[in-house]
Write a protein that holds these residues in place. Structure first.
Motif, mmCIF file in Angstrom:
data_model
loop_
_atom_site.group_PDB
_atom_site.id
_atom_site.type_symbol
_atom_site.label_atom_id
_atom_site.label_comp_id
_atom_site.label_asym_id
_atom_site.label_seq_id
_atom_site.Cartn_x
_atom_site.Cartn_y
_atom_site.Cartn_z
ATOM 1 N N LYS A 14 0.828 -1.213 0.000
ATOM 2 C CA LYS A 14 0.000 0.000 0.000
ATOM 3 C C LYS A 14 0.862 1.263 0.000
ATOM 4 O O LYS A 14 0.507 2.248 -0.647
ATOM 5 N N GLY A 15 1.976 1.234 0.696
ATOM 6 C CA GLY A 15 2.859 2.401 0.740
ATOM 7 C C GLY A 15 3.410 2.755 -0.622
ATOM 8 O O GLY A 15 3.481 3.929 -0.989
ATOM 9 N N LYS A 16 3.789 1.748 -1.404
ATOM 10 C CA LYS A 16 4.303 1.999 -2.753
ATOM 11 C C LYS A 16 3.223 2.574 -3.656
ATOM 12 O O LYS A 16 3.473 3.447 -4.472
ATOM 13 N N VAL A 17 2.011 2.074 -3.488
ATOM 14 C CA VAL A 17 0.882 2.584 -4.274
ATOM 15 C C VAL A 17 0.629 4.042 -3.886
ATOM 16 O O VAL A 17 0.437 4.903 -4.747
ATOM 17 N N LYS A 18 0.667 4.324 -2.588
ATOM 18 C CA LYS A 18 0.413 5.684 -2.098
ATOM 19 C C LYS A 18 1.504 6.653 -2.572
ATOM 20 O O LYS A 18 1.214 7.814 -2.853
ATOM 21 N N GLU A 19 2.761 6.169 -2.690
ATOM 22 C CA GLU A 19 3.833 7.014 -3.213
ATOM 23 C C GLU A 19 3.531 7.455 -4.641
ATOM 24 O O GLU A 19 3.781 8.595 -5.008
ATOM 25 N N LYS A 20 3.014 6.537 -5.434
ATOM 26 C CA LYS A 20 2.732 6.822 -6.841
ATOM 27 C C LYS A 20 1.450 7.629 -7.008
ATOM 28 O O LYS A 20 1.395 8.575 -7.781
ATOM 29 N N TRP A 21 0.405 7.230 -6.302
ATOM 30 C CA TRP A 21 -0.899 7.876 -6.433
ATOM 31 C C TRP A 21 -1.345 8.398 -5.078
ATOM 32 O O TRP A 21 -2.179 7.806 -4.397
ATOM 33 N N GLY A 22 -0.779 9.518 -4.681
ATOM 34 C CA GLY A 22 -1.003 10.094 -3.362
ATOM 35 C C GLY A 22 -2.418 10.562 -3.092
ATOM 36 O O GLY A 22 -2.782 10.777 -1.943
ATOM 37 N N GLU A 23 -3.211 10.722 -4.135
ATOM 38 C CA GLU A 23 -4.589 11.160 -3.930
ATOM 39 C C GLU A 23 -5.502 10.017 -3.503
ATOM 40 O O GLU A 23 -6.644 10.259 -3.124
ATOM 41 N N LEU A 24 -5.009 8.792 -3.562
ATOM 42 C CA LEU A 24 -5.795 7.668 -3.058
ATOM 43 C C LEU A 24 -5.756 7.711 -1.539
ATOM 44 O O LEU A 24 -4.701 7.885 -0.935
ATOM 45 N N THR A 25 -6.889 7.559 -0.922
ATOM 46 C CA THR A 25 -6.963 7.617 0.528
ATOM 47 C C THR A 25 -6.664 6.253 1.138
ATOM 48 O O THR A 25 -6.684 5.228 0.448
ATOM 49 N N ASP A 26 -6.414 6.252 2.434
ATOM 50 C CA ASP A 26 -6.212 4.984 3.134
ATOM 51 C C ASP A 26 -7.461 4.116 3.024
ATOM 52 O O ASP A 26 -7.357 2.895 2.900
ATOM 53 N N ASP A 27 -8.629 4.734 3.067
ATOM 54 C CA ASP A 27 -9.872 3.979 2.903
ATOM 55 C C ASP A 27 -9.952 3.353 1.508
ATOM 56 O O ASP A 27 -10.395 2.210 1.367
ATOM 57 N N ASP A 28 -9.535 4.107 0.489
ATOM 58 C CA ASP A 28 -9.504 3.555 -0.875
ATOM 59 C C ASP A 28 -8.637 2.304 -0.909
ATOM 60 O O ASP A 28 -9.041 1.271 -1.440
ATOM 61 N N LEU A 29 -7.448 2.412 -0.333
ATOM 62 C CA LEU A 29 -6.503 1.303 -0.373
ATOM 63 C C LEU A 29 -7.015 0.104 0.416
ATOM 64 O O LEU A 29 -6.804 -1.042 0.015
ATOM 65 N N THR A 30 -7.710 0.363 1.501
ATOM 66 C CA THR A 30 -8.290 -0.732 2.284
ATOM 67 C C THR A 30 -9.382 -1.433 1.484
ATOM 68 O O THR A 30 -9.466 -2.660 1.471
ATOM 69 N N GLN A 31 -10.204 -0.671 0.787
ATOM 70 C CA GLN A 31 -11.287 -1.249 -0.008
ATOM 71 C C GLN A 31 -10.759 -2.035 -1.208
ATOM 72 O O GLN A 31 -11.332 -3.057 -1.582
ATOM 73 N N ILE A 32 -9.675 -1.576 -1.805
ATOM 74 C CA ILE A 32 -9.126 -2.205 -3.009
ATOM 75 C C ILE A 32 -8.623 -3.615 -2.706
ATOM 76 O O ILE A 32 -8.804 -4.521 -3.520
#
Length: 67
Positions: A14-32
């Motif tokens: 999730k951290g690597k994804v957040k580095e690339k697409w910072g506008e994704l929220t933690d909730d988005d990443l949890t749902q994905i």
């Protein structure tokens, strides 16, 4: 990239994804939960990209991140 492995290691990635697409929220990443199609959809939604552009960015990210 093997998305079965991504799903299994999602909490670590999730951290690597957040580095690339910072506008994704933690909730988005949890749902994905590591689902590729859901990640592409959230990228499209958050950034206002076309489906093709979201897919292109995701493919580029995949090729740069080998596990």
């Amino acid at each position: 990239m093997n998305w079965d492995q991504v799903e299994g290691k999602w909490d670590q990635l999730k951290g690597k994804v957040k580095e690339k697409w910072g506008e994704l929220t933690d909730d988005d990443l949890t749902q994905i939960k590591g689902k590729r199609d859901q990640l592409a959809g959230k990228i499209q939604e958050r950034y206002g990209y076309t489906k093709e552009r979201a897919e292109d960015e995701l493919k580029a990210w995949e090729s740069n991140n080998r596990w």
